[in-house]
Design a protein around this motif. Structure first.
Motif, PDB file in Angstrom:
ATOM      1  N   ILE A 117       0.892  -1.119  -0.184  1.00 25.40           N
ATOM      2  CA  ILE A 117       0.077  -0.046  -0.040  1.00 25.40           C
ATOM      3  C   ILE A 117       0.689   1.477  -0.100  1.00 25.40           C
ATOM      4  CG2 ILE A 117      -2.014  -1.095   1.037  1.00 25.40           C
ATOM      5  CD1 ILE A 117      -1.328   0.150   3.733  1.00 25.40           C
ATOM      6  N   GLY A 118       2.272   1.328   0.228  1.00 25.78           N
ATOM      7  CA  GLY A 118       2.777   2.495   0.124  1.00 25.78           C
ATOM      8  C   GLY A 118       4.387   2.215  -0.479  1.00 25.78           C
ATOM      9  N   ARG A 124       4.461   0.309  -4.280  1.00 25.83           N
ATOM     10  CA  ARG A 124       3.032   0.610  -3.953  1.00 25.83           C
ATOM     11  C   ARG A 124       2.025   0.112  -5.045  1.00 25.83           C
ATOM     12  NH1 ARG A 124       0.185   6.822  -2.723  1.00 25.83           N
ATOM     13  NH2 ARG A 124      -1.745   5.989  -2.676  1.00 25.83           N
ATOM     14  N   GLU A 129      -1.992   0.273   6.939  1.00 28.11           N
ATOM     15  CA  GLU A 129      -2.012   1.767   6.670  1.00 28.11           C
ATOM     16  C   GLU A 129      -2.007   2.557   8.093  1.00 28.11           C
ATOM     17  OE1 GLU A 129      -4.201   5.510   4.350  1.00 28.11           O
ATOM     18  OE2 GLU A 129      -5.556   3.660   4.315  1.00 28.11           O
ATOM     19  N   GLU A 136       6.063  -4.447   3.239  1.00 34.53           N
ATOM     20  CA  GLU A 136       5.714  -3.009   3.332  1.00 34.53           C
ATOM     21  C   GLU A 136       6.847  -2.312   3.991  1.00 34.53           C
ATOM     22  OE1 GLU A 136       3.091  -0.575   2.169  1.00 34.53           O
ATOM     23  OE2 GLU A 136       2.297  -2.461   2.509  1.00 34.53           O
ATOM     24  N   SER A 144       9.339  -1.983   1.345  1.00 30.25           N
ATOM     25  CA  SER A 144       9.046  -0.943   0.054  1.00 30.25           C
ATOM     26  C   SER A 144       9.227   0.423   0.608  1.00 30.25           C
ATOM     27  CB  SER A 144       7.419  -1.330  -0.134  1.00 30.25           C
ATOM     28  OG  SER A 144       6.893  -0.272  -1.150  1.00 30.25           O
ATOM     29  N   ARG A 145       9.089   0.643   1.758  1.00 26.14           N
ATOM     30  CA  ARG A 145       9.241   1.934   2.371  1.00 26.14           C
ATOM     31  C   ARG A 145      10.745   2.335   2.712  1.00 26.14           C
ATOM     32  NH1 ARG A 145       3.759   3.974   4.385  1.00 26.14           N
ATOM     33  NH2 ARG A 145       2.545   2.388   3.645  1.00 26.14           N
TER      34      ARG A 145
END
Length: 199
Positions: free
Chosen positions: A19-20, A24, A45, A73, A76-77
């Motif tokens: 989601i990010g 994403r 989130e 996640e 990804s960040r």
């Protein structure tokens, strides 16, 4: 990871969406393992909003990785390192395949039980995800092992997820709950290692 209570989902639904961050919107598949499902989008989130400024460049440990939703996640960040621990061989292999698909060089998968992993030489992690299978009474013993074993950096944050019916978990001395939430029958918490007073 969240493992439900003995339910199986059809293979077609066994996917998660990041989601990010850099990946994403990417969707990843995970095995049709009994009771395995990713932590939901809304909870993720909320968690990563809580963790603003505490993911990029940090070292992360996902103790019961399952689908890898939380670990991927974090990667990804911009997490510098994400170690995923998963006991089920098929699930661990899927984690490796998804890491390769994403080109997630920061992700390392350890295919072993959490108890065995936590008996190895400790590394200090900045962010730890602790979402054990429901109904196994693993949350508090694993949390104590992490705290006592030297796995938590001085300013570590730990994410805990469990059945809402259990109430707030008992935390080791020197750790405090700073955020909490609930989604259906799941409760989740952000725990901080308390600052050590200067000598």
């Amino acid at each position: 990871m969240t493992r439900g209570r003995g339910t199986r989902r059809p293979a077609a639904t066994n996917q998660l969406r990041i989601i990010g961050g850099d990946w994403r919107g990417r969707r990843l598949r995970f095995p049709d393992a009994e009771g395995l499902r990713p932590t939901g989008d809304r909870v993720r989130e909320t968690l990563f909003n809580w963790l603003q400024g505490r993911v990029y460049g940090r070292r992360c440990l996902d103790v019961f990785a399952g689908s890898g939703a939380l670990g991927f996640e974090a990667a990804s960040r911009g997490a510098a390192q994400v170690v995923m621990v998963e006991a089920a061989p098929r699930v661990a292999e899927a984690l490796r395949a998804n890491a390769a698909l994403l080109g997630a060089t920061a992700v390392q998968v350890e295919a072993q039980r959490a108890e065995a992993f936590l008996q190895t030489a400790p590394q200090a992690f900045d962010l730890i995800f602790l979402d054990p299978p429901f109904g196994k009474a693993l949350l508090e013993p694993t949390l104590c092992a992490l705290a006592a074993g030297g796995w938590c950096a001085p300013d570590a944050r730990l994410y805990l997820e469990c059945e809402a019916t259990l109430g707030d978990p008992t935390l080791p001395r020197g750790y405090s709950c700073v955020k909490r939430g609930r989604a259906g029958q799941t409760a989740y918490f952000l725990v901080a290692r308390d600052a050590v007073p200067a000598a």
